[in-house]
Write a protein that holds these residues in place. Structure first.
Motif, PDB file in Angstrom:
ATOM      1  N   ASP A   1      52.489  54.229  47.971  1.00  0.00           N
ATOM      2  CA  ASP A   1      51.654  53.046  47.766  1.00  0.00           C
ATOM      3  C   ASP A   1      50.411  53.088  48.656  1.00  0.00           C
ATOM      4  OD1 ASP A   1      53.449  52.138  45.925  1.00  0.00           O
ATOM      5  OD2 ASP A   1      54.547  50.871  47.350  1.00  0.00           O
ATOM      6  N   LEU A   2      50.566  53.601  49.880  1.00  0.00           N
ATOM      7  CA  LEU A   2      49.402  53.727  50.755  1.00  0.00           C
ATOM      8  C   LEU A   2      48.392  54.723  50.196  1.00  0.00           C
ATOM      9  CD1 LEU A   2      47.888  53.079  53.370  1.00  0.00           C
ATOM     10  CD2 LEU A   2      49.243  54.856  54.508  1.00  0.00           C
ATOM     11  N   MET A   3      48.888  55.838  49.657  1.00  0.00           N
ATOM     12  CA  MET A   3      47.977  56.816  49.055  1.00  0.00           C
ATOM     13  C   MET A   3      47.229  56.209  47.868  1.00  0.00           C
ATOM     14  SD  MET A   3      50.401  60.234  49.195  1.00  0.00           S
ATOM     15  CE  MET A   3      49.141  61.212  48.391  1.00  0.00           C
ATOM     16  N   ALA A   4      47.958  55.459  47.041  1.00  0.00           N
ATOM     17  CA  ALA A   4      47.292  54.808  45.913  1.00  0.00           C
ATOM     18  C   ALA A   4      46.308  53.752  46.399  1.00  0.00           C
ATOM     19  CB  ALA A   4      48.336  54.167  44.997  1.00  0.00           C
ATOM     20  N   PHE A   5      46.669  53.023  47.468  1.00  0.00           N
ATOM     21  CA  PHE A   5      45.779  51.989  48.008  1.00  0.00           C
ATOM     22  C   PHE A   5      44.486  52.610  48.527  1.00  0.00           C
ATOM     23  CE2 PHE A   5      44.180  48.700  50.725  1.00  0.00           C
ATOM     24  CZ  PHE A   5      44.639  47.519  50.161  1.00  0.00           C
ATOM     25  N   ILE A   6      44.600  53.782  49.174  1.00  0.00           N
ATOM     26  CA  ILE A   6      43.397  54.473  49.657  1.00  0.00           C
ATOM     27  C   ILE A   6      42.497  54.857  48.483  1.00  0.00           C
ATOM     28  CG2 ILE A   6      42.571  56.576  50.779  1.00  0.00           C
ATOM     29  CD1 ILE A   6      45.029  56.441  52.581  1.00  0.00           C
ATOM     30  N   GLN A   7      43.086  55.348  47.395  1.00  0.00           N
ATOM     31  CA  GLN A   7      42.284  55.718  46.235  1.00  0.00           C
ATOM     32  C   GLN A   7      41.615  54.498  45.611  1.00  0.00           C
ATOM     33  OE1 GLN A   7      44.117  58.495  43.433  1.00  0.00           O
ATOM     34  NE2 GLN A   7      45.594  59.097  44.990  1.00  0.00           N
ATOM     35  N   TYR A   8      42.351  53.383  45.552  1.00  0.00           N
ATOM     36  CA  TYR A   8      41.734  52.158  45.023  1.00  0.00           C
ATOM     37  C   TYR A   8      40.606  51.684  45.940  1.00  0.00           C
ATOM     38  CZ  TYR A   8      45.442  51.694  41.551  1.00  0.00           C
ATOM     39  OH  TYR A   8      46.272  51.901  40.495  1.00  0.00           O
TER      40      TYR A   8
ATOM     41  N   GLY B   1      49.526  52.329  57.999  1.00  0.00           N
ATOM     42  CA  GLY B   1      50.561  53.006  58.773  1.00  0.00           C
ATOM     43  C   GLY B   1      51.467  52.019  59.504  1.00  0.00           C
ATOM     44  N   LEU B   2      50.861  50.957  60.018  1.00  0.00           N
ATOM     45  CA  LEU B   2      51.676  49.925  60.681  1.00  0.00           C
ATOM     46  C   LEU B   2      52.611  49.242  59.690  1.00  0.00           C
ATOM     47  CD1 LEU B   2      48.976  48.270  63.010  1.00  0.00           C
ATOM     48  CD2 LEU B   2      50.724  49.953  63.628  1.00  0.00           C
ATOM     49  N   ARG B   3      52.143  49.013  58.480  1.00  0.00           N
ATOM     50  CA  ARG B   3      52.997  48.361  57.489  1.00  0.00           C
ATOM     51  C   ARG B   3      54.089  49.305  56.982  1.00  0.00           C
ATOM     52  NH1 ARG B   3      51.866  43.604  55.956  1.00  0.00           N
ATOM     53  NH2 ARG B   3      52.925  43.775  53.928  1.00  0.00           N
ATOM     54  N   ILE B   4      53.797  50.594  56.896  1.00  0.00           N
ATOM     55  CA  ILE B   4      54.852  51.557  56.535  1.00  0.00           C
ATOM     56  C   ILE B   4      55.908  51.620  57.637  1.00  0.00           C
ATOM     57  CG2 ILE B   4      55.317  54.013  56.171  1.00  0.00           C
ATOM     58  CD1 ILE B   4      52.635  54.223  54.758  1.00  0.00           C
ATOM     59  N   ASN B   5      55.435  51.611  58.892  1.00  0.00           N
ATOM     60  CA  ASN B   5      56.362  51.645  60.021  1.00  0.00           C
ATOM     61  C   ASN B   5      57.247  50.403  60.050  1.00  0.00           C
ATOM     62  OD1 ASN B   5      57.403  52.854  62.434  1.00  0.00           O
ATOM     63  ND2 ASN B   5      56.230  51.366  63.641  1.00  0.00           N
ATOM     64  N   GLY B   6      56.686  49.274  59.572  1.00  0.00           N
ATOM     65  CA  GLY B   6      57.477  48.040  59.536  1.00  0.00           C
ATOM     66  C   GLY B   6      58.338  47.909  58.296  1.00  0.00           C
ATOM     67  N   GLY B   7      58.253  48.853  57.367  1.00  0.00           N
ATOM     68  CA  GLY B   7      59.069  48.805  56.161  1.00  0.00           C
ATOM     69  C   GLY B   7      58.520  47.925  55.066  1.00  0.00           C
ATOM     70  N   TYR B   8      57.232  47.532  55.161  1.00  0.00           N
ATOM     71  CA  TYR B   8      56.645  46.665  54.141  1.00  0.00           C
ATOM     72  C   TYR B   8      55.929  47.447  53.047  1.00  0.00           C
ATOM     73  CZ  TYR B   8      57.330  43.165  57.798  1.00  0.00           C
ATOM     74  OH  TYR B   8      57.873  42.354  58.764  1.00  0.00           O
ATOM     75  N   MET B   9      55.788  48.753  53.231  1.00  0.00           N
ATOM     76  CA  MET B   9      54.990  49.542  52.297  1.00  0.00           C
ATOM     77  C   MET B   9      55.528  50.960  52.250  1.00  0.00           C
ATOM     78  SD  MET B   9      50.815  49.877  52.368  1.00  0.00           S
ATOM     79  CE  MET B   9      49.889  50.117  50.859  1.00  0.00           C
ATOM     80  N   GLN B  10      55.405  51.631  51.099  1.00  0.00           N
ATOM     81  CA  GLN B  10      55.825  53.008  50.953  1.00  0.00           C
ATOM     82  C   GLN B  10      54.627  53.949  51.104  1.00  0.00           C
ATOM     83  OE1 GLN B  10      57.834  52.715  47.066  1.00  0.00           O
ATOM     84  NE2 GLN B  10      59.767  53.160  48.134  1.00  0.00           N
ATOM     85  N   VAL B  11      54.917  55.213  51.359  1.00  0.00           N
ATOM     86  CA  VAL B  11      53.855  56.197  51.578  1.00  0.00           C
ATOM     87  C   VAL B  11      53.010  56.372  50.318  1.00  0.00           C
ATOM     88  CG1 VAL B  11      53.349  58.606  52.162  1.00  0.00           C
ATOM     89  CG2 VAL B  11      55.203  57.394  53.323  1.00  0.00           C
TER      90      VAL B  11
ATOM     91  N   THR C   1      36.147  51.635  56.457  1.00  0.00           N
ATOM     92  CA  THR C   1      37.136  50.929  55.652  1.00  0.00           C
ATOM     93  C   THR C   1      38.375  51.784  55.430  1.00  0.00           C
ATOM     94  OG1 THR C   1      35.356  49.742  54.513  1.00  0.00           O
ATOM     95  CG2 THR C   1      37.518  49.741  53.465  1.00  0.00           C
ATOM     96  N   ILE C   2      38.172  53.069  55.119  1.00  0.00           N
ATOM     97  CA  ILE C   2      39.309  53.971  54.903  1.00  0.00           C
ATOM     98  C   ILE C   2      40.113  54.107  56.197  1.00  0.00           C
ATOM     99  CG2 ILE C   2      39.987  56.306  54.263  1.00  0.00           C
ATOM    100  CD1 ILE C   2      38.908  54.583  51.969  1.00  0.00           C
ATOM    101  N   ILE C   3      39.417  54.201  57.336  1.00  0.00           N
ATOM    102  CA  ILE C   3      40.133  54.285  58.622  1.00  0.00           C
ATOM    103  C   ILE C   3      40.973  53.034  58.844  1.00  0.00           C
ATOM    104  CG2 ILE C   3      39.817  54.308  61.128  1.00  0.00           C
ATOM    105  CD1 ILE C   3      37.360  56.081  60.675  1.00  0.00           C
ATOM    106  N   GLY C   4      40.382  51.861  58.534  1.00  0.00           N
ATOM    107  CA  GLY C   4      41.132  50.619  58.685  1.00  0.00           C
ATOM    108  C   GLY C   4      42.345  50.572  57.767  1.00  0.00           C
ATOM    109  N   ILE C   5      42.181  51.055  56.529  1.00  0.00           N
ATOM    110  CA  ILE C   5      43.313  51.058  55.592  1.00  0.00           C
ATOM    111  C   ILE C   5      44.425  51.958  56.107  1.00  0.00           C
ATOM    112  CG2 ILE C   5      44.030  51.775  53.278  1.00  0.00           C
ATOM    113  CD1 ILE C   5      41.286  50.882  52.264  1.00  0.00           C
ATOM    114  N   ILE C   6      44.068  53.147  56.583  1.00  0.00           N
ATOM    115  CA  ILE C   6      45.089  54.071  57.090  1.00  0.00           C
ATOM    116  C   ILE C   6      45.774  53.497  58.328  1.00  0.00           C
ATOM    117  CG2 ILE C   6      45.451  56.363  58.076  1.00  0.00           C
ATOM    118  CD1 ILE C   6      43.183  57.376  56.309  1.00  0.00           C
ATOM    119  N   TRP C   7      44.995  52.891  59.226  1.00  0.00           N
ATOM    120  CA  TRP C   7      45.560  52.342  60.461  1.00  0.00           C
ATOM    121  C   TRP C   7      46.549  51.209  60.163  1.00  0.00           C
ATOM    122  CZ3 TRP C   7      45.490  53.453  65.600  1.00  0.00           C
ATOM    123  CH2 TRP C   7      45.906  52.463  66.475  1.00  0.00           C
ATOM    124  N   PHE C   8      46.095  50.199  59.460  1.00  0.00           N
ATOM    125  CA  PHE C   8      46.963  49.049  59.185  1.00  0.00           C
ATOM    126  C   PHE C   8      48.039  49.395  58.159  1.00  0.00           C
ATOM    127  CE2 PHE C   8      43.023  47.001  60.686  1.00  0.00           C
ATOM    128  CZ  PHE C   8      43.543  46.263  61.733  1.00  0.00           C
TER     129      PHE C   8
END
Length: 350
Positions: free
Chosen positions: A271-278, A259-269, A250-257
Motif C-alpha cells: 500500500d505504501l508503494m502504491a501510495f508513493i505512485q499516486y 514507514g511509521l504507519r507500517i511499523n505501527g501496523g496501520y499500513m502494508q508495504v 513530498t515523497i520523502i514525507g510520504i516515505i517517512w510517515f
C-alpha cells in the motif's frame, strides 16, 4: 481567447475522441499502482509465484491499453491543433486582405506578419498542450487523491500541506510572467519591422551608405528583445526546479510517515508503494498544469493580438449591391472635398 475557439467547431468529434482516450489512459495509470500493491501484499510477501504471474500479466495488458490510448490521443490532439491553426490563419489572412491603407498603418506590416505566424503558432502550441495536459492533469490529480485517500486517509493529509504551497508558487510565477510575455511580443514586432525595412530598402540604404546605421539599429532592437527574452526565461526557469524540490520533499514525507504507519501496523508495504505512485501522479499532474499555466500568458497575449485584427472592421467595404456599369455616365465632380491624415491638425488637401 474564448472568441477564437469558435474555430474549433469542425473538430468537435476529434476533441471528444481525444478526451475519451485521455480518460481511458488516466484510468489505466490509476489502476496500475493498485495491481502493484496487490502483487507485493499477496504475492511477494507470501511467495506466491502463480499470483505474481497472473497479476503481472494483467498489468502488462493494462499498460498496453494505456499506451495505445496515449498514442491515439496524441495523434488526435495534433490533428486538432494543426487544423485550428490552419483555419485561424486563413481567417486572419482573409480579414487582412480587406484592410485599407489606414488599417495597415494602424497595425504595421511587420506586426501583421508576426500575428499571422508567431502568434498563431503560440495558440497552436497552447491548444496542443491543453488537449494533452489540461485534460489529463485534472483527472489524474483528482483520481490520484481519491485513490490515495482510499488507501490511507491519515497519510493523505500530507497533501493538505503541500498543495496550497504549490498553488501559491504557480500563481506568483504566472503573475510575473504575463507582463514579460506581452512586452516580448511587442519587441518581436519591432525586430521584424527593422528587418523588413532593411530588406525592402536595401538599395536606398546602400545608395546613401547607411549600412552601419542599419546594423546598429538592428543590433539595438535585437539586444532589446534578447534582454526581455532572458528575463522571461529566468522567471519561467524557476518552475521546474521549484516543482521538483516540492515533489521530492513530498515523497520523502510520504516515505517517512508511511514507514511509521507500517511499523505501527496501520499500513502494508504494498500500500505504501502504491501510495508513493499516486503521490507522484498527483505531483506530476500539478507540474503539468504549471507548465500549461506558463504557456497560457503568452498564448493569451497572442490571442488578444489576433482578436484585434478580427475585431477590426475595414473602413472601405464593397457595397452589398454594386452599381452596374451601364449606369455610369463617365463624369466625376469634387465639391467640398478635403483629405487629412489621422491625427493631423489640418487637412492635407482641401
Amino acid at each position: 481567447m474564448a472568441k477564437l475557439f469558435r474555430t474549433l467547431k469542425p473538430f468537435r468529434l476529434s476533441i471528444a475522441a481525444t478526451l475519451t482516450l485521455t480518460m481511458l489512459r488516466v484510468l489505466t495509470e490509476l489502476y496500475l499502482p493498485t495491481l502493484t500493491a496487490a502483487i507485493v501484499n499477496n504475492g511477494v510477501l507470501r511467495g506466491d509465484t502463480a499470483y505474481i504471474t497472473a497479476v503481472g500479466s494483467r498489468m502488462l495488458l493494462v499498460a498496453a491499453l494505456g499506451g495505445i490510448a496515449s498514442i491515439a490521443a496524441n495523434h488526435q490532439s495534433a490533428r486538432v491543433a494543426a487544423g485550428f491553426a490552419r483555419d485561424l490563419r486563413e481567417e486572419v489572412f482573409s480579414r487582412v486582405e480587406n484592410f485599407s491603407l489606414h488599417e495597415f498603418d494602424k497595425f504595421g506590416t511587420a506586426s501583421l506578419i508576426t500575428r499571422t505566424t508567431n502568434d498563431i503558432n503560440q495558440l497552436q502550441m497552447a491548444l496542443l498542450m491543453g488537449l494533452r495536459m489540461m485534460a489529463m492533469a485534472p483527472l489524474m490529480s483528482i483520481g490520484g487523491i481519491i485513490m490515495a485517500v482510499s488507501l490511507d486517509p491519515t497519510l493523505s493529509l500530507i497533501f493538505v500541506a503541500v498543495l496550497p504551497l504549490l498553488f501559491v508558487l504557480i500563481t506568483l510565477i504566472g503573475r510575473r510572467g504575463l507582463p514579460l510575455f506581452q512586452r516580448m511580443q511587442v519587441k518581436l514586432d519591432n525586430l521584424n519591422l527593422i528587418l523588413r525595412e532593411g530588406l525592402t530598402g536595401i538599395r536606398v540604404i546602400r545608395a546613401f551608405n547607411r549600412e552601419d546605421y542599419e546594423k546598429e539599429r538592428f543590433q539595438r532592437a535585437n539586444q532589446d528583445y534578447t534582454t526581455c527574452a532572458i528575463k522571461v526565461h529566468q522567471v519561467m526557469s524557476l518552475v521546474l526546479p521549484a516543482m521538483m524540490l516540492l515533489m521530492n520533499l513530498t515523497i520523502i514525507g510520504i516515505i517517512w510517515f508511511g514507514g511509521l504507519r507500517i511499523n505501527g501496523g496501520y499500513m502494508q508495504v504494498g500500500d505504501l508503494m502504491a501510495f508513493i505512485q499516486y503521490g507522484m501522479h498527483i505531483m506530476f499532474s500539478l507540474v503539468a498544469i504549471s507548465f500549461m499555466l506558463v504557456q497560457l500568458p503568452r498564448a493569451a497575449t497572442s490571442a488578444r493580438r489576433i482578436e484585434e485584427i478580427l475585431a477590426t472592421v475595414p473602413e472601405i467595404r464593397d457595397p452589398q449591391v454594386p452599381v452596374s456599369r451601364k449606369e455610369w455616365v463617365g463624369l466625376v465632380e469634387f465639391r467640398g472635398v478635403t483629405f487629412s491624415y489621422p491625427g493631423a491638425e489640418r487637412p492635407a488637401l482641401s
